[in-house]
Write a protein that holds these residues in place. Structure first.
Motif, PDB file in Angstrom:
ATOM      1  N   LEU A   1       0.543  -1.334   0.153  1.00 57.20           N
ATOM      2  CA  LEU A   1       0.007  -0.252   0.129  1.00 57.20           C
ATOM      3  C   LEU A   1       0.856   1.019   0.133  1.00 57.20           C
ATOM      4  O   LEU A   1       1.985   1.495   0.565  1.00 57.20           O
ATOM      5  N   HIS A   2       0.546   2.848  -0.673  1.00 55.97           N
ATOM      6  CA  HIS A   2       1.000   3.585  -0.692  1.00 55.97           C
ATOM      7  C   HIS A   2       0.941   4.408   0.910  1.00 55.97           C
ATOM      8  O   HIS A   2      -0.243   4.245   1.662  1.00 55.97           O
ATOM      9  N   ALA A   3       1.742   4.601   1.096  1.00 52.26           N
ATOM     10  CA  ALA A   3       1.883   5.381   2.719  1.00 52.26           C
ATOM     11  C   ALA A   3       0.894   6.919   3.057  1.00 52.26           C
ATOM     12  O   ALA A   3       1.214   7.722   2.139  1.00 52.26           O
ATOM     13  N   PRO A   4       0.078   6.800   3.541  1.00 48.85           N
ATOM     14  CA  PRO A   4      -0.541   8.069   3.902  1.00 48.85           C
ATOM     15  C   PRO A   4      -0.321   9.298   4.021  1.00 48.85           C
ATOM     16  O   PRO A   4       1.044   9.045   4.667  1.00 48.85           O
ATOM     17  N   TYR A   5      -0.667  10.508   4.132  1.00 47.85           N
ATOM     18  CA  TYR A   5      -0.370  11.366   3.604  1.00 47.85           C
ATOM     19  C   TYR A   5      -0.111  12.577   5.126  1.00 47.85           C
ATOM     20  O   TYR A   5      -1.545  12.270   5.156  1.00 47.85           O
ATOM     21  N   ASN A   6       1.184  12.680   5.690  1.00 45.59           N
ATOM     22  CA  ASN A   6       1.074  13.464   6.778  1.00 45.59           C
ATOM     23  C   ASN A   6       0.224  15.249   6.379  1.00 45.59           C
ATOM     24  O   ASN A   6       1.139  15.486   6.047  1.00 45.59           O
ATOM     25  N   PRO A   7      -0.768  15.502   6.636  1.00 46.31           N
ATOM     26  CA  PRO A   7      -0.783  16.605   6.153  1.00 46.31           C
ATOM     27  C   PRO A   7      -0.390  18.146   6.704  1.00 46.31           C
ATOM     28  O   PRO A   7      -0.163  19.077   6.711  1.00 46.31           O
ATOM     29  N   ARG A   8       0.475  18.376   8.434  1.00 43.66           N
ATOM     30  CA  ARG A   8       1.311  18.880   9.249  1.00 43.66           C
ATOM     31  C   ARG A   8       2.127  19.239   8.336  1.00 43.66           C
ATOM     32  O   ARG A   8       2.557  18.794   7.047  1.00 43.66           O
ATOM     33  N   GLY A   9       2.684  20.471   8.832  1.00 46.04           N
ATOM     34  CA  GLY A   9       3.456  21.517   7.829  1.00 46.04           C
ATOM     35  C   GLY A   9       3.641  21.709   6.354  1.00 46.04           C
ATOM     36  O   GLY A   9       2.602  21.626   5.632  1.00 46.04           O
ATOM     37  N   ASP A  10       4.648  20.666   5.432  1.00 43.65           N
ATOM     38  CA  ASP A  10       4.509  20.589   4.690  1.00 43.65           C
ATOM     39  C   ASP A  10       3.964  19.785   3.228  1.00 43.65           C
ATOM     40  O   ASP A  10       3.431  19.846   2.290  1.00 43.65           O
ATOM     41  N   GLY A  11       3.021  18.647   4.339  1.00 40.19           N
ATOM     42  CA  GLY A  11       2.229  17.775   3.626  1.00 40.19           C
ATOM     43  C   GLY A  11       3.326  16.087   3.172  1.00 40.19           C
ATOM     44  O   GLY A  11       2.702  15.627   2.985  1.00 40.19           O
ATOM     45  N   TYR A  12       5.089  16.479   3.322  1.00 46.53           N
ATOM     46  CA  TYR A  12       5.502  15.654   3.205  1.00 46.53           C
ATOM     47  C   TYR A  12       5.831  14.823   3.473  1.00 46.53           C
ATOM     48  O   TYR A  12       7.264  14.676   3.983  1.00 46.53           O
ATOM     49  N   GLN A  13       6.137  14.744   5.690  1.00 45.25           N
ATOM     50  CA  GLN A  13       6.408  14.617   6.418  1.00 45.25           C
ATOM     51  C   GLN A  13       6.134  12.548   6.404  1.00 45.25           C
ATOM     52  O   GLN A  13       4.348  12.771   6.396  1.00 45.25           O
TER      53      GLN A  13
ATOM     54  N   VAL B   1      -5.620  25.336  29.160  1.00 44.96           N
ATOM     55  CA  VAL B   1      -4.021  25.289  28.952  1.00 44.96           C
ATOM     56  C   VAL B   1      -4.276  24.269  28.016  1.00 44.96           C
ATOM     57  O   VAL B   1      -2.999  23.973  27.607  1.00 44.96           O
ATOM     58  N   ILE B   2      -5.520  23.536  27.317  1.00 47.77           N
ATOM     59  CA  ILE B   2      -5.041  22.956  26.112  1.00 47.77           C
ATOM     60  C   ILE B   2      -6.107  23.783  25.135  1.00 47.77           C
ATOM     61  O   ILE B   2      -7.753  23.860  25.195  1.00 47.77           O
ATOM     62  N   ARG B   3      -6.252  23.361  24.331  1.00 45.47           N
ATOM     63  CA  ARG B   3      -7.167  23.482  22.954  1.00 45.47           C
ATOM     64  C   ARG B   3      -7.389  22.629  22.009  1.00 45.47           C
ATOM     65  O   ARG B   3      -6.342  21.838  21.818  1.00 45.47           O
ATOM     66  N   PRO B   4      -8.236  22.597  21.336  1.00 47.38           N
ATOM     67  CA  PRO B   4      -8.431  21.928  20.379  1.00 47.38           C
ATOM     68  C   PRO B   4      -7.557  21.978  19.262  1.00 47.38           C
ATOM     69  O   PRO B   4      -7.170  23.116  18.621  1.00 47.38           O
ATOM     70  N   VAL B   5      -7.131  20.718  18.186  1.00 48.86           N
ATOM     71  CA  VAL B   5      -6.766  21.348  16.888  1.00 48.86           C
ATOM     72  C   VAL B   5      -8.023  21.292  15.770  1.00 48.86           C
ATOM     73  O   VAL B   5      -8.911  20.478  15.713  1.00 48.86           O
ATOM     74  N   VAL B   6      -7.118  21.431  14.699  1.00 43.77           N
ATOM     75  CA  VAL B   6      -7.811  21.757  13.566  1.00 43.77           C
ATOM     76  C   VAL B   6      -7.296  20.426  11.910  1.00 43.77           C
ATOM     77  O   VAL B   6      -6.504  20.617  12.868  1.00 43.77           O
ATOM     78  N   THR B   7      -7.505  20.794  11.545  1.00 46.30           N
ATOM     79  CA  THR B   7      -7.053  19.927  10.498  1.00 46.30           C
ATOM     80  C   THR B   7      -6.182  20.515   9.225  1.00 46.30           C
ATOM     81  O   THR B   7      -6.467  22.332   9.207  1.00 46.30           O
ATOM     82  N   GLY B   8      -6.140  20.040   8.995  1.00 48.67           N
ATOM     83  CA  GLY B   8      -5.060  20.571   7.868  1.00 48.67           C
ATOM     84  C   GLY B   8      -3.081  20.698   8.197  1.00 48.67           C
ATOM     85  O   GLY B   8      -2.666  20.814   9.171  1.00 48.67           O
ATOM     86  N   SER B   9      -2.693  22.002   7.798  1.00 48.72           N
ATOM     87  CA  SER B   9      -1.264  22.189   8.149  1.00 48.72           C
ATOM     88  C   SER B   9      -0.920  23.026   9.265  1.00 48.72           C
ATOM     89  O   SER B   9       0.263  22.361  10.287  1.00 48.72           O
ATOM     90  N   ARG B  10      -1.581  23.440   9.607  1.00 45.55           N
ATOM     91  CA  ARG B  10      -1.658  23.580  11.040  1.00 45.55           C
ATOM     92  C   ARG B  10      -2.192  23.148  11.881  1.00 45.55           C
ATOM     93  O   ARG B  10      -3.482  23.269  11.373  1.00 45.55           O
ATOM     94  N   MET B  11      -1.774  23.238  13.261  1.00 45.15           N
ATOM     95  CA  MET B  11      -2.983  22.682  14.180  1.00 45.15           C
ATOM     96  C   MET B  11      -3.769  23.221  14.735  1.00 45.15           C
ATOM     97  O   MET B  11      -4.918  23.170  15.638  1.00 45.15           O
ATOM     98  N   PHE B  12      -3.314  24.714  14.690  1.00 44.92           N
ATOM     99  CA  PHE B  12      -4.978  25.833  16.197  1.00 44.92           C
ATOM    100  C   PHE B  12      -4.851  26.657  14.307  1.00 44.92           C
ATOM    101  O   PHE B  12      -3.900  26.965  13.865  1.00 44.92           O
ATOM    102  N   SER B  13      -6.093  26.559  14.843  1.00 43.21           N
ATOM    103  CA  SER B  13      -6.797  27.938  13.761  1.00 43.21           C
ATOM    104  C   SER B  13      -6.498  29.651  14.072  1.00 43.21           C
ATOM    105  O   SER B  13      -5.449  29.481  15.211  1.00 43.21           O
TER     106      SER B  13
END
Length: 647
Positions: A289-301, A635-647
């Motif tokens: 199988l092809h490895a899934p893509y991590n969306p964080r950062g540049d998308g190629y981690q 003290v902690i926050r929900p995270v969002v989707t995409g390249s950045r964790m926090f909106s």
């Protein structure tokens, strides 16, 4: 001659015409307002009023009419009431849209008086072609089965009514396939494809169809499941194509997953796992199988493993609420850290792992990913039902300098570093718990408190091969040998393809001498008993005497386009192995981001910084309660989707 030829052709035509051709309706895909939808093959209700169907038919396109079922408790349902409903639904649901106001069916769920509707002006405002009222209204019409609120498709030719599933493209390649209920308690592979999409498609039902209750607190929450868990009527592939093809669809659903479905969750698909849940790194280790893509950062981690699909999906897709993975040696915590989401390794034995592919039963656990600590806690309380909930929290925070790198008290970290993020968070945690950290060294505690009968000078010596021995010997016996034998019997003695990592690990296990499993279990038990008595003992008031912290991810890069070293067995001991051998909960919390200069984009990007909380065995619910309280306190926050964790 011509007459005889004509007669022959007529007979041939009759013979062909008499042949029975069987087709199966697998549902329909359509586009409405620029959004792709799937219409399942089986209706959920029907409307049989001839005059009403005649009216609706005028609005049909390709035989279907989008419409909305709107329950109300208002005695008079008018334009303002409709506007309130439209506003609420637009905020709450991603499946419903104003295109479903082609028609409306209003049902009364109040308890007093004879209801009425006044919608003439609203019809013009919203472009509603028809308004039907339920039998609670004067001259109303009924459905064959009452329906919950939400968007539907009406087929005027038959009167059948179908649910609406919105289709999403699996851009990060996290899923093996999407699923929909099959009507018999199982699931079927979603047959739909978004026009022009090159990857898998996932369909989600409207959130409006579901109302949470005490008995079903997770109603309507969308769930993705790692493809090592059996689900009725679906194949289990375990990241291996030959394995998926060899064995038939499963007859039952794993109890762990059934528990979540019983709580109201909706399965929307199965996610990719690295092969047989062994740790693989993108891209070189992933072959079948092809490895899934991590969306964080540049998308190629790298998205870490083995619950890669579940972790990347949670970080990528806002339409997904929860994703189930597993953790034997870090398969939940690694993806949680790499993808910047909440994820846990529970206490060993937290839920049944029947009908789940094993790596090592002595170490395997089932965890769940989330983007929100409070939602995560709700799911945890439902799933891990055999644990006791504690509302008081430990007052002792253990800060192992051997895993954080140094003392942050005597050597304050530089501003803007991952260490500074850890220190800032721990300082806030100290304030919330009204305590101060205790700096310590796990290695030093071992040296001074290890059992007298144990000769191992260090934890590294004691546990260096323990994990590798257990997972290889167990999986060879429980998975590898049966699979290879079954595949060979069905394929003329041939071997199935195996990815490099599991192949290397199985080779390591096959070379071990007799007695290594017993030795490994003995060393694991020594560590487990020592950790419970000398490091994080239980407590009657707060469940756990203390909380042991360590860094889970520090924002470091791990590019998926790099060449990696040859496969080998997972030897050694590290902070991530503590909970594995001690059987204690280890829960990952996103706390910040670290900048890096991307070689992919040529720009500054950001990767997750996360921290692990370890407590005494069975104290999972105390930790869930703590995280919910920390989120309430900011003290902690929900995270969002995409390249950045926090909106």
């Amino acid at each position: 001659m011509l007459l005889r030829a004509a007669a022959f052709l007529a007979l041939a035509f009759q013979a062909v015409g008499a042949a029975q051709v069987t087709t199966q309706d697998t549902g329909r895909t359509l586009t409405l307002g620029g959004v792709s939808y799937f219409v399942p093959p089986s209706p959920v209700s029907a409307l049989h009023d001839v005059s009403a169907l005649s009216v609706a038919a005028k609005s049909a396109s390709n035989g279907l009419v989008p419409f909305s079922v709107i329950p109300t408790s208002k005695l008079i349902f008018d334009g303002s009431a409709l506007q309130e409903t439209v506003n609420e639904w637009a905020d709450r649901d991603d499946v419903w849209s104003k295109e479903f106001l082609t028609g409306i069916y209003v049902t009364y769920n109040g308890t007093r008086g004879l209801p009425s509707a006044s919608l003439l002006s609203a019809q013009k405002t919203f472009g509603i072609n028809f308004v039907f009222l339920s039998k609670s209204y004067l001259l109303g019409i009924g459905l064959t089965k009452a329906l919950p609120a939400g968007p539907y498709f009406l087929e005027p030719a038959s009167g059948n009514i179908f649910e609406a599933f919105r289709l999403y493209n699996d851009e990060n390649q996290s899923f093996v396939y999407g699923t929909i209920p099959d009507g018999s308690g199982g699931f079927q592979v979603l047959s739909a494809k978004i026009p022009g999409a090159a990857t898998e498609t996932v369909g989600v039902p409207s959130r409006l169809y579901f109302i949470p209750t005490i008995q079903r607190p997770l109603a309507g929450k969308r769930l993705a499941v790692k493809d090592i868990y059996d689900v009725k009527s679906l194949h289990t592939g375990c990241g291996n194509r030959a394995f998926w093809q060899l064995y038939p669809p499963k007859e039952t659903t794993a109890p762990a997953i059934q528990r979540l479905l019983d709580g109201g969750m909706v399965l929307v698909g199965k996610t990719k796992t690295s092969q047989f849940a062994n740790g693989e790194t993108a891209t070189g280790d992933w072959v079948d199988l092809h490895a899934p893509y991590n969306p964080r950062g540049d998308g190629y981690q790298d998205g870490s493993s083995s619950s890669t699909g579940s972790g990347t999906a949670m970080a990528a897709y806002p339409w997904l609420d929860f994703a189930v993975g597993s953790d034997t040696g870090g398969s939940m915590r690694g993806p949680a850290g790499a993808n910047g989401v909440f994820g846990n390794r529970p206490s060993h034995g937290a839920v049944s792992l029947d009908s789940v592919m094993p790596l090592s039963p002595e170490l395997d656990t089932a965890g769940i990913f989330s983007r929100d600590a409070k939602s995560w806690a709700t799911a945890g309380h439902w799933w891990y039902q055999n644990f006791t909930s504690f509302s008081q929290f430990p007052k002792k925070l253990l800060f192992p300098v051997d895993y954080f790198g140094s003392s942050y008290l005597t050597n304050p970290p530089s501003a803007g570093t991952a260490a500074d993020t850890f220190n800032t968070f721990i300082t806030k945690l100290e304030g919330f718990l009204n305590t101060t950290r205790t700096e310590m060294s796990l290695a030093a505690i071992w040296n001074t408190t290890k059992p007298a009968a144990v000769s191992a000078p260090s934890l590294q010596t004691l546990l260096s091969t323990t994990y590798a021995d257990l997972i290889t010997l167990d999986q060879i016996d429980l998975v590898a040998d049966p699979f290879i034998a079954d595949f060979g019997a069905a394929n003329g003695g041939r071997m199935p393809f195996i990815d490099p990592i599991p192949l290397a690990r199985w080779s390591y296990g096959r070379a071990l001498p007799a007695g290594r499993k017993e030795d490994a279990l003995a060393n694991k038990t020594i560590f487990m008993d020592w950790f419970s008595s000398s490091v994080v003992p239980p407590d009657a008031t707060s469940c756990s005497d203390s909380i042991f912290l360590y860094p889970q991810s520090s924002g470091g890069t791990n590019y998926r386009n790099r060449y990696i070293s040859a496969s080998s067995a997972p030897l050694g001991f590290s902070s991530g192995r503590i909970s594995v051998h001690a059987e204690v909960p280890d829960m990952v919390v996103p706390i910040g981001e670290a900048p890096f200069n991307s070689t992919i984009t040529g720009r500054t990007e950001f990767l997750p910084v996360t921290i692990s909380f370890v407590a005494a065995k069975g104290c999972d619910l105390m930790l869930f309660n703590l995280f919910a309280a920390l989120q309430d306190a900011g003290v902690i926050r929900p995270v969002v989707t995409g390249s950045r964790m926090f909106s």
